[in-house]
Write a protein that holds these residues in place. Structure first.
Motif, PDB file in Angstrom:
ATOM      1  N   GLN A 279      70.134  61.114  33.663  1.00  0.00           N
ATOM      2  CA  GLN A 279      70.822  60.258  34.617  1.00  0.00           C
ATOM      3  C   GLN A 279      69.859  59.373  35.404  1.00  0.00           C
ATOM      4  OE1 GLN A 279      73.871  59.644  34.871  1.00  0.00           O
ATOM      5  NE2 GLN A 279      74.954  61.293  33.858  1.00  0.00           N
ATOM      6  N   LYS A 280      68.610  59.802  35.587  1.00  0.00           N
ATOM      7  CA  LYS A 280      67.645  59.021  36.348  1.00  0.00           C
ATOM      8  C   LYS A 280      66.800  58.098  35.465  1.00  0.00           C
ATOM      9  CE  LYS A 280      67.100  62.458  40.054  1.00  0.00           C
ATOM     10  NZ  LYS A 280      66.127  63.314  40.786  1.00  0.00           N
ATOM     11  N   LEU A 281      66.661  58.433  34.204  1.00  0.00           N
ATOM     12  CA  LEU A 281      65.722  57.720  33.358  1.00  0.00           C
ATOM     13  C   LEU A 281      66.126  56.281  33.105  1.00  0.00           C
ATOM     14  CD1 LEU A 281      64.918  60.467  30.690  1.00  0.00           C
ATOM     15  CD2 LEU A 281      63.814  60.021  32.880  1.00  0.00           C
ATOM     16  N   ILE A 282      67.426  56.026  32.981  1.00  0.00           N
ATOM     17  CA  ILE A 282      67.880  54.686  32.626  1.00  0.00           C
ATOM     18  C   ILE A 282      67.473  53.674  33.677  1.00  0.00           C
ATOM     19  CG2 ILE A 282      70.147  55.010  33.670  1.00  0.00           C
ATOM     20  CD1 ILE A 282      69.377  53.063  30.444  1.00  0.00           C
ATOM     21  N   ARG A 283      67.367  54.100  34.938  1.00  0.00           N
ATOM     22  CA  ARG A 283      66.980  53.159  36.004  1.00  0.00           C
ATOM     23  C   ARG A 283      65.527  52.730  35.838  1.00  0.00           C
ATOM     24  NH1 ARG A 283      68.933  57.341  40.317  1.00  0.00           N
ATOM     25  NH2 ARG A 283      70.555  58.155  38.954  1.00  0.00           N
ATOM     26  N   GLN A 284      64.650  53.677  35.524  1.00  0.00           N
ATOM     27  CA  GLN A 284      63.254  53.322  35.267  1.00  0.00           C
ATOM     28  C   GLN A 284      63.147  52.395  34.065  1.00  0.00           C
ATOM     29  OE1 GLN A 284      60.586  56.567  34.285  1.00  0.00           O
ATOM     30  NE2 GLN A 284      59.188  55.143  33.278  1.00  0.00           N
ATOM     31  N   VAL A 285      63.904  52.687  33.020  1.00  0.00           N
ATOM     32  CA  VAL A 285      63.850  51.878  31.805  1.00  0.00           C
ATOM     33  C   VAL A 285      64.263  50.440  32.117  1.00  0.00           C
ATOM     34  CG1 VAL A 285      64.909  51.544  29.547  1.00  0.00           C
ATOM     35  CG2 VAL A 285      64.183  53.822  30.243  1.00  0.00           C
ATOM     36  N   LYS A 286      65.314  50.277  32.896  1.00  0.00           N
ATOM     37  CA  LYS A 286      65.765  48.919  33.253  1.00  0.00           C
ATOM     38  C   LYS A 286      64.691  48.181  34.046  1.00  0.00           C
ATOM     39  CE  LYS A 286      69.495  46.299  35.406  1.00  0.00           C
ATOM     40  NZ  LYS A 286      68.656  45.499  36.310  1.00  0.00           N
ATOM     41  N   ASP A 287      64.046  48.888  34.981  1.00  0.00           N
ATOM     42  CA  ASP A 287      62.975  48.258  35.756  1.00  0.00           C
ATOM     43  C   ASP A 287      61.814  47.844  34.864  1.00  0.00           C
ATOM     44  OD1 ASP A 287      64.408  48.583  38.062  1.00  0.00           O
ATOM     45  OD2 ASP A 287      63.367  50.407  38.692  1.00  0.00           O
ATOM     46  N   ASP A 288      61.440  48.714  33.929  1.00  0.00           N
ATOM     47  CA  ASP A 288      60.328  48.402  33.037  1.00  0.00           C
ATOM     48  C   ASP A 288      60.643  47.193  32.155  1.00  0.00           C
ATOM     49  OD1 ASP A 288      58.949  50.508  34.088  1.00  0.00           O
ATOM     50  OD2 ASP A 288      59.323  51.882  32.429  1.00  0.00           O
ATOM     51  N   MET A 289      61.861  47.115  31.645  1.00  0.00           N
ATOM     52  CA  MET A 289      62.234  45.990  30.792  1.00  0.00           C
ATOM     53  C   MET A 289      62.418  44.710  31.596  1.00  0.00           C
ATOM     54  SD  MET A 289      62.095  47.302  27.824  1.00  0.00           S
ATOM     55  CE  MET A 289      62.756  45.968  26.849  1.00  0.00           C
ATOM     56  N   ARG A 290      62.757  44.846  32.884  1.00  0.00           N
ATOM     57  CA  ARG A 290      62.875  43.660  33.736  1.00  0.00           C
ATOM     58  C   ARG A 290      61.541  42.946  33.843  1.00  0.00           C
ATOM     59  NH1 ARG A 290      64.132  45.413  39.509  1.00  0.00           N
ATOM     60  NH2 ARG A 290      61.952  46.088  39.258  1.00  0.00           N
ATOM     61  N   ASP A 291      60.445  43.691  33.840  1.00  0.00           N
ATOM     62  CA  ASP A 291      59.115  43.093  33.911  1.00  0.00           C
ATOM     63  C   ASP A 291      58.793  42.262  32.672  1.00  0.00           C
ATOM     64  OD1 ASP A 291      58.854  44.389  36.330  1.00  0.00           O
ATOM     65  OD2 ASP A 291      57.756  46.089  35.486  1.00  0.00           O
ATOM     66  N   TRP A 292      59.576  42.404  31.608  1.00  0.00           N
ATOM     67  CA  TRP A 292      59.339  41.627  30.392  1.00  0.00           C
ATOM     68  C   TRP A 292      60.051  40.277  30.426  1.00  0.00           C
ATOM     69  CZ3 TRP A 292      59.240  45.191  25.461  1.00  0.00           C
ATOM     70  CH2 TRP A 292      58.222  46.140  25.625  1.00  0.00           C
ATOM     71  N   THR A 293      60.716  39.971  31.529  1.00  0.00           N
ATOM     72  CA  THR A 293      61.416  38.695  31.734  1.00  0.00           C
ATOM     73  C   THR A 293      62.331  38.342  30.559  1.00  0.00           C
ATOM     74  OG1 THR A 293      59.575  37.412  30.802  1.00  0.00           O
ATOM     75  CG2 THR A 293      59.541  37.830  33.193  1.00  0.00           C
ATOM     76  N   LEU A 294      63.144  39.315  30.160  1.00  0.00           N
ATOM     77  CA  LEU A 294      64.114  39.053  29.110  1.00  0.00           C
ATOM     78  C   LEU A 294      65.316  38.322  29.690  1.00  0.00           C
ATOM     79  CD1 LEU A 294      64.027  42.508  27.316  1.00  0.00           C
ATOM     80  CD2 LEU A 294      62.901  40.420  26.594  1.00  0.00           C
ATOM     81  N   SER A 295      66.064  37.649  28.841  1.00  0.00           N
ATOM     82  CA  SER A 295      67.286  36.986  29.282  1.00  0.00           C
ATOM     83  C   SER A 295      68.370  38.041  29.495  1.00  0.00           C
ATOM     84  CB  SER A 295      67.724  35.966  28.237  1.00  0.00           C
ATOM     85  OG  SER A 295      67.910  36.597  26.976  1.00  0.00           O
ATOM     86  N   LYS A 296      69.577  37.617  29.628  1.00  0.00           N
ATOM     87  CA  LYS A 296      70.679  38.538  29.896  1.00  0.00           C
ATOM     88  C   LYS A 296      70.746  39.640  28.841  1.00  0.00           C
ATOM     89  CE  LYS A 296      75.686  38.801  30.221  1.00  0.00           C
ATOM     90  NZ  LYS A 296      76.959  38.062  30.197  1.00  0.00           N
ATOM     91  N   ILE A 297      70.902  40.875  29.301  1.00  0.00           N
ATOM     92  CA  ILE A 297      70.948  42.029  28.403  1.00  0.00           C
ATOM     93  C   ILE A 297      72.206  42.831  28.677  1.00  0.00           C
ATOM     94  CG2 ILE A 297      69.839  44.231  27.798  1.00  0.00           C
ATOM     95  CD1 ILE A 297      67.183  43.025  28.420  1.00  0.00           C
ATOM     96  N   VAL A 298      72.841  43.282  27.616  1.00  0.00           N
ATOM     97  CA  VAL A 298      73.919  44.257  27.723  1.00  0.00           C
ATOM     98  C   VAL A 298      73.330  45.598  27.290  1.00  0.00           C
ATOM     99  CG1 VAL A 298      76.206  44.948  26.956  1.00  0.00           C
ATOM    100  CG2 VAL A 298      75.680  42.525  27.224  1.00  0.00           C
ATOM    101  N   TRP A 299      73.218  46.534  28.223  1.00  0.00           N
ATOM    102  CA  TRP A 299      72.681  47.858  27.928  1.00  0.00           C
ATOM    103  C   TRP A 299      73.763  48.694  27.258  1.00  0.00           C
ATOM    104  CZ3 TRP A 299      67.689  49.304  28.556  1.00  0.00           C
ATOM    105  CH2 TRP A 299      66.881  48.467  29.312  1.00  0.00           C
ATOM    106  N   VAL A 300      73.424  49.295  26.131  1.00  0.00           N
ATOM    107  CA  VAL A 300      74.361  50.154  25.394  1.00  0.00           C
ATOM    108  C   VAL A 300      73.776  51.562  25.408  1.00  0.00           C
ATOM    109  CG1 VAL A 300      75.645  50.490  23.266  1.00  0.00           C
ATOM    110  CG2 VAL A 300      74.939  48.184  23.932  1.00  0.00           C
ATOM    111  N   THR A 301      74.463  52.488  26.075  1.00  0.00           N
ATOM    112  CA  THR A 301      73.962  53.851  26.196  1.00  0.00           C
ATOM    113  C   THR A 301      75.080  54.844  25.955  1.00  0.00           C
ATOM    114  OG1 THR A 301      74.402  54.041  28.576  1.00  0.00           O
ATOM    115  CG2 THR A 301      72.298  53.084  27.927  1.00  0.00           C
ATOM    116  N   ASP A 302      74.671  56.084  25.758  1.00  0.00           N
ATOM    117  CA  ASP A 302      75.627  57.157  25.513  1.00  0.00           C
ATOM    118  C   ASP A 302      76.156  57.688  26.838  1.00  0.00           C
ATOM    119  OD1 ASP A 302      77.156  58.891  24.078  1.00  0.00           O
ATOM    120  OD2 ASP A 302      75.497  59.752  22.934  1.00  0.00           O
ATOM    121  N   ARG A 303      77.088  58.629  26.743  1.00  0.00           N
ATOM    122  CA  ARG A 303      77.779  59.130  27.927  1.00  0.00           C
ATOM    123  C   ARG A 303      76.872  59.913  28.871  1.00  0.00           C
ATOM    124  NH1 ARG A 303      81.461  63.311  24.358  1.00  0.00           N
ATOM    125  NH2 ARG A 303      79.786  64.714  23.711  1.00  0.00           N
TER     126      ARG A 303
END
Length: 572
Positions: A279-303
């Protein structure tokens, strides 16, 4: 028998003639004299094709081994043969992605003399190729590189050199991953509008977990002078006990995360201590990928990542999400979605979808798989039958014995789901629960925050999450992520990065050729490099390309290898 040469002088100069001859003993002369058996004619007019036919015709009279010995120079020795095709193709892709250049520039000092990274780069490629072709420990990988394969620019190495390269890789992993992604995105024109994320765990055959150390909120060890008692600080060993996805809660483990594109290309990986919560890991992952200056992303994850806090976090910025929802959670949203009436729309042979409106800020899509529904019904029927057999006649048991039986069933969640206990303590099959479960057969619920995606795009996008699961399967079964032959945390993390790089090269080959990596690997490894030695020196020659090998190289746009790879004249 030998080829005899004679010379004649004419008006145009000297003419050489070739004859097939052998020596016969002349008792009169008391010595051997040549006797011509056949004349080939002038050397400059020799019909070489006729000679080849003659040699082939005579070779049929001999055994295959005798033929090879007869047609090979007596002073030329065939000393060894090693697989060549696998490392040849992987090395070309490695250089096409400019990973060799990336390794040469990351981690360099800003001032002063630059370090020569040629050996480190070659060793890292060798370790990545080992994961893809013949996964083994680093000690065995060093021996494999030295004796069992050909890697251009790396005639051999040892385990200490491999460990030093891994230590350097761990130091520069963040910069290396970012630059590798940029090159992959440019080369393959990747679409990262959908980014799939999931986690797995890998266990270690240890008797006890690692000693706890202070860690930051990303699970990284903290220096002792920075360790404190803040809310995000916790002490944990890297290899520690947690919720195992391999059903090995009895062994220490680590948690690994991976982000994958819709084409199955792994773009980044992460490692956390074994007790990290999804439950906590996805937030770190989003922050790390934000540093890559990607365009709009739709995150697809499991329940496992569907908490309200995670959903709010994923919506920050211009991002959105598609997340699976637990149908058995009993939440008000799940109950409302299942109670809505409406027709399903068939989008493929094994999927029907229905969008239901129960919120102004989120969209909900119910997916139904008829084949999965049949499997669910069959499994439930088997479990109910087993439960019925267990509790049959339990009314005649004492209260104590019924309690023992109740505890035995409680240890089996699949059976316990359909068990009901009456106020009098009698054991019964819960028919109401069975009816509720029938309504869930073959269904799963998706929630999405993107208002522009169609219901079909939401369903098919979530279905592609299987690419991550396929990545975990290949990591564990083809690349052999486990067992991990390392004790130090830094080397375990470096080992995971090597596996990620191997998976990246494998996926590029699969998406380009349309075949599976094991099939491509088998065909490429049939291309060998033979080593020959003789009085003139040493040379290495590649076996002739087969039609399947030519087709593979053409699809990958990899040039055919040179026939002679190495030529070393003898020292005089």
């Amino acid at each position: 028998m030998y080829v005899k040469t004679t010379k004649r002088e004419n008006k145009s100069g000297t003419v050489r003639y070739l004859h097939l001859a052998h020596n016969e003993w002349d008792p009169i002369k008391g010595r051997a004299v040549p006797k011509v058996l056949f004349t080939f004619g002038r050397e400059d007019e020799l019909d070489r094709e006729a000679v080849r036919r003659l040699v082939a015709s005579l070779s049929r009279l001999l055994e295959p081994g005798e033929t090879l010995a007869a047609t090979t120079a007596a002073d030329l020795e065939f000393t060894s043969s090693v697989p060549f095709g696998g490392t040849y193709v992987l090395d070309h892709l490695w250089q096409r992605l400019k990973i060799d250049q990336i390794v040469g520039r990351v981690g360099q000092p800003k001032r002063g003399r630059r370090r020569n990274m040629t050996t480190t780069e070659r060793v890292l490629f060798g370790l990545v190729a080992n994961r893809a072709l013949a996964p083994s420990s680093k000690l065995a990988a060093a021996d494999w590189i030295t004796h069992d394969v050909h890697i251009d620019g790396l005639p051999g190495t040892d385990d200490d050199t491999c460990y030093r390269a891994m230590d350097w890789l761990h130091e520069v992993k963040d910069d290396l991953e970012k630059q590798v992604f940029d090159e992959v995105a440019n080369l393959l024109n990747l679409e990262v509008d959908l980014l799939f994320f999931d986690t797995t765990s890998t266990y270690f055959e240890l008797g006890h977990a690692d000693e706890p150390v202070a860690r930051d909120d990303h699970g990284e060890p903290m220096p002792e002078h920075e360790a404190g008692d803040g809310p995000d600080r916790q002490a944990a060993g890297f290899r520690t006990y947690g919720n195992s996805k391999d059903s090995r809660d009895d062994l220490p483990q680590i948690v690994i995360g991976m982000a994958v594109t819709r084409d199955g290309i792994p773009v980044r990986c992460w490692c956390w201590p074994g007790n990290a919560s999804d439950q906590k890991l996805i937030r770190q992952v989003k922050d790390d990928m934000r540093d890559w200056t990607l365009s709009k992303i739709v995150w697809v994850t499991d329940r496992g990542f569907s908490s309200a806090q995670n959903r709010r976090y994923l919506r920050q910025g211009d991002h959105s999400y598609i997340i699976g929802e637990k149908l058995r959670s009993g939440s008000d949203e799940v109950k409302a979605a299942l109670s809505r009436q409406g027709r399903y729309t068939e989008i493929s042979g094994n999927m029907r979808i229905k969008e239901v409106r129960i919120s102004d800020s989120e969209r909900f899509v119910i997916c139904h798989n008829p084949e999965a529904a049949q499997r669910d019904a069959h499994l439930r029927e088997q479990m109910v039958t087993q439960l019925t057999d267990l509790i049959d006649g339990s009314d005649a048991l004492s209260e104590f014995k019924r309690g023992e039986l109740r505890g035995k069933i409680a240890a089996k969640p699949g059976l316990n789901r359909y068990l009901r206990t009456t106020p009098a303590g009698k054991l019964r099959v819960d028919t109401a629960k069975i009816k509720t479960e029938e309504n869930l057969d073959g269904k799963y619920l998706l929630r999405c925050s993107d208002p522009h995606l169609s219901a079909e795009e939401i369903a098919l996008g979530y279905k592609q999450l299987l690419e991550v699961e396929r990545g975990w399967r290949d990591m564990k079964q083809i690349i052999d992520l486990r067992p991990v032959y390392h004790r130090l945390e830094e080397r375990i993390r470096a080992h995971v990065i090597l596996c990620w790089l191997a998976l990246l090269l494998m996926r590029i080959i699969e998406t380009t050729t349309g075949g599976t990596w094991p099939a491509c690997r088998r065909e490429l490894e049939r291309l060998h490099l033979g080593t020959f030695t003789g009085p003139a020196g040493l040379f290495r020659q590649v076996t002739a390309l087969t039609k399947p090998q030519q087709d593979l190289l053409a699809k990958l746009a990899v040039p055919a290898p040179k026939q002679v790879i190495d030529l070393q004249p003898a020292t005089r």
